[in-house]
Scaffold this motif. Structure first.
Motif, short mmCIF file in Angstrom:
data_model
loop_
_atom_site.label_atom_id
_atom_site.label_comp_id
_atom_site.label_asym_id
_atom_site.label_seq_id
_atom_site.Cartn_x
_atom_site.Cartn_y
_atom_site.Cartn_z
N THR A 270 0.83 -1.21 0.00
CA THR A 270 0.00 0.00 0.00
C THR A 270 0.86 1.26 0.00
O THR A 270 0.63 2.20 -0.77
CB THR A 270 -0.93 0.01 1.23
N ILE A 271 1.87 1.29 0.83
CA ILE A 271 2.73 2.47 0.95
C ILE A 271 3.47 2.74 -0.34
O ILE A 271 3.52 3.87 -0.85
CB ILE A 271 3.70 2.31 2.12
N LEU A 272 4.08 1.67 -0.89
CA LEU A 272 4.89 1.86 -2.09
C LEU A 272 4.03 2.22 -3.30
O LEU A 272 4.47 2.93 -4.21
CB LEU A 272 5.70 0.60 -2.38
N ALA A 273 2.80 1.72 -3.33
CA ALA A 273 1.92 2.06 -4.44
C ALA A 273 1.61 3.55 -4.47
O ALA A 273 1.39 4.14 -5.54
CB ALA A 273 0.63 1.25 -4.34
N VAL A 274 1.61 4.16 -3.31
CA VAL A 274 1.29 5.59 -3.23
C VAL A 274 2.53 6.47 -3.42
O VAL A 274 2.47 7.53 -4.06
CB VAL A 274 0.60 5.89 -1.88
N THR A 275 3.67 6.00 -2.86
CA THR A 275 4.85 6.88 -2.81
C THR A 275 5.82 6.68 -3.96
O THR A 275 6.59 7.59 -4.27
CB THR A 275 5.59 6.63 -1.49
N VAL A 276 5.86 5.51 -4.56
CA VAL A 276 6.85 5.24 -5.59
C VAL A 276 6.25 5.57 -6.96
O VAL A 276 5.14 5.11 -7.29
CB VAL A 276 7.31 3.77 -5.54
N PRO A 277 6.98 6.36 -7.75
CA PRO A 277 6.48 6.71 -9.08
C PRO A 277 6.29 5.47 -9.94
O PRO A 277 6.96 4.46 -9.78
CB PRO A 277 7.57 7.62 -9.66
N LYS A 278 5.38 5.57 -10.88
CA LYS A 278 5.10 4.46 -11.79
C LYS A 278 6.31 4.22 -12.66
O LYS A 278 6.93 5.15 -13.15
CB LYS A 278 3.87 4.80 -12.64
N GLY A 279 6.65 2.97 -12.85
CA GLY A 279 7.81 2.59 -13.64
C GLY A 279 9.07 2.43 -12.83
O GLY A 279 10.08 1.93 -13.33
N THR A 294 9.00 -6.52 -2.84
CA THR A 294 9.28 -5.74 -4.06
C THR A 294 7.95 -5.42 -4.75
O THR A 294 6.97 -6.16 -4.59
CB THR A 294 10.19 -6.52 -5.02
N ASN A 295 7.95 -4.30 -5.48
CA ASN A 295 6.74 -3.97 -6.23
C ASN A 295 6.79 -4.52 -7.65
O ASN A 295 6.01 -4.07 -8.51
CB ASN A 295 6.54 -2.45 -6.26
N PHE A 296 7.71 -5.45 -7.85
CA PHE A 296 7.81 -6.12 -9.15
C PHE A 296 8.01 -7.60 -8.88
O PHE A 296 8.35 -8.01 -7.77
CB PHE A 296 8.95 -5.54 -10.00
N GLU A 297 7.79 -8.41 -9.88
CA GLU A 297 7.91 -9.86 -9.73
C GLU A 297 9.38 -10.23 -9.62
O GLU A 297 10.20 -9.85 -10.46
CB GLU A 297 7.28 -10.56 -10.92
N LEU A 298 9.69 -10.99 -8.55
CA LEU A 298 11.07 -11.39 -8.28
C LEU A 298 11.13 -12.89 -8.15
O LEU A 298 10.46 -13.47 -7.29
CB LEU A 298 11.57 -10.71 -6.98
N LYS A 299 11.93 -13.51 -8.97
CA LYS A 299 12.06 -14.97 -8.94
C LYS A 299 13.53 -15.36 -8.87
O LYS A 299 14.30 -15.02 -9.77
CB LYS A 299 11.42 -15.61 -10.17
N VAL A 300 13.88 -16.04 -7.79
CA VAL A 300 15.23 -16.61 -7.65
C VAL A 300 15.04 -18.08 -7.31
O VAL A 300 14.62 -18.42 -6.21
CB VAL A 300 16.04 -15.91 -6.55
#
Length: 369
Positions: A270-279, A294-300
């Motif tokens: 929720t926080i990152l969706a509001v504060t981090v710019p798109k992209g 992470t706000n992106f898909e991370l696979k290790v």
């Protein structure tokens, strides 16, 4: 001190104590038996000849012994090497027979004054009409007085003998040696059996239980120990129960931790969706540089926890440097630049304060326009 050492010490102390007490008991028992045997033999030896002696005493109550009486007295002294001396007394205590003829007819008082009796056993025998035996010469001899009883149990005379205890002492010593040997063998047998029992039933099971407890780890909280129906089995069962409770507590803690992490991830989403710019890409890192969100898909592949170095290699030292500076400067926003996948990015990192003592670093990568 180990259990075997304690057992050995107590066993030695108890056996020594029991052996000493038993030795004293048997010594006094042997002394009583063999001394009583010696006294009875002397009494029976005199009583066997008592009828003839009493008859002669009745015919001549005072004065010296007859020839037949003298022969009997000489025979007694000659045929039994235990007799050191023998005095034959009349009922009034005067000397009836003695190996030294100068004492014949001498009164008890005069003989006692010149030569001396070893004890007053003769006086007691005349007074009580019973055989008397008194230890003399530091326990080496018995001074025995054996009364000769006429009709009506009247004392007609007394045979006073000094008897050596040498044979009785040898028998006592021999019996004590046998007792000591028997006691030693019994102690070895009992001690060996008890030690085998201690070894097989206590020491080895305890050693096996110790090895089983040492083999327990956080990865496998299970006690591998065969069931037993004794106290050691009860201890093993208690340890197994404790491990079950620990497993349950750990599982509960893991469940709580998972729920807390999921809740925290939803919060960061929720926080990152509001504060981090798109992209832009954002990462939440703990104090050990493990990635929490992470706000992106991370696979290790093959890893439950992903480390910062798992996604940024050594050529991207700027990111690691910025994160390190953020750890050293809480609440301060640190900036830098980095090339990530051929895209030049602006790096921003900040360590957020947390009252629970958890350090969280927010790392944001914004592509430069």
């Amino acid at each position: 001190m180990k259990l075997t050492s304690k057992w050995l010490l107590w066993f030695v102390l108890v056996t020594v104590y029991a052996s000493v007490i038993g030795g004293l008991f048997y010594y006094n028992l042997f002394k009583f038996v063999f001394d009583k045997k010696l006294q009875n033999e002397m009494v029976e030896m005199v009583r066997f000849r008592a009828p003839s002696l009493v008859q002669w005493l009745a015919s001549r109550p005072k004065g010296a012994a007859t020839f037949r009486e003298a022969e009997i007295m000489k025979g007694l002294q000659r045929n039994d090497n235990r007799i050191r001396s023998l005095v034959y007394l009349n009922y009034d205590g005067s000397i009836r027979w003695h190996e030294n003829t100068k004492f014949l007819g001498m009164s008890y008082a005069d003989y006692n004054a010149s030569v001396g009796f070893d004890s007053n056993a003769a006086v007691q025998a005349i007074r009580d009409g019973l055989p008397r035996a008194i230890l003399t010469s530091n326990g080496e001899y018995y001074d025995m007085a054996i009364p000769l009883l006429a009709k009506g149990n009247a004392v007609a005379g007394v045979v006073n003998v000094t008897v050596s205890r040498e044979n009785a002492q040898k028998l006592i010593q021999s019996s004590m040696v046998r007792y000591a040997c028997g006691a030693f063998i019994m102690i070895l047998l009992i001690g060996g059996v008890l030690y085998l029992f201690l070894l097989l039933k206590i020491i080895r099971p305890l050693g096996a239980l110790k090895d089983s407890v040492e083999a327990v780890s956080l990865n496998n909280l299970t006690l591998s120990f065969p069931p037993r129906k004794d106290e050691i089995g009860g201890v093993a069962q208690a340890v197994s129960g404790l491990l079950v409770k620990i497993r349950e507590d750990i599982k509960s803690m893991e469940n709580v931790e998972i729920m807390t992490l999921e809740k925290e991830q939803r919060w960061w989403k929720t926080i990152l969706a509001v504060t981090v710019p798109k992209g832009s890409r954002a990462l939440v890192i703990d104090e050990n540089n493990n990635i929490l969100y992470t706000n992106f898909e991370l696979k290790v592949p093959g890893k439950e926890k992903v480390h910062l170095l798992d996604i940024f290699d050594g050529r991207q030292q700027e990111i690691i440097q910025v994160v390190g500076e953020a750890l050293e400067n809480p609440t301060k926003v640190l900036r830098g630049t980095v090339v990530n996948k051929n895209v030049k990015c602006l790096v921003k990192a900040v360590q957020l304060p947390d009252d629970a003592g958890k350090n969280r670093i927010v790392l944001v990568l914004e592509p430069e326009k």
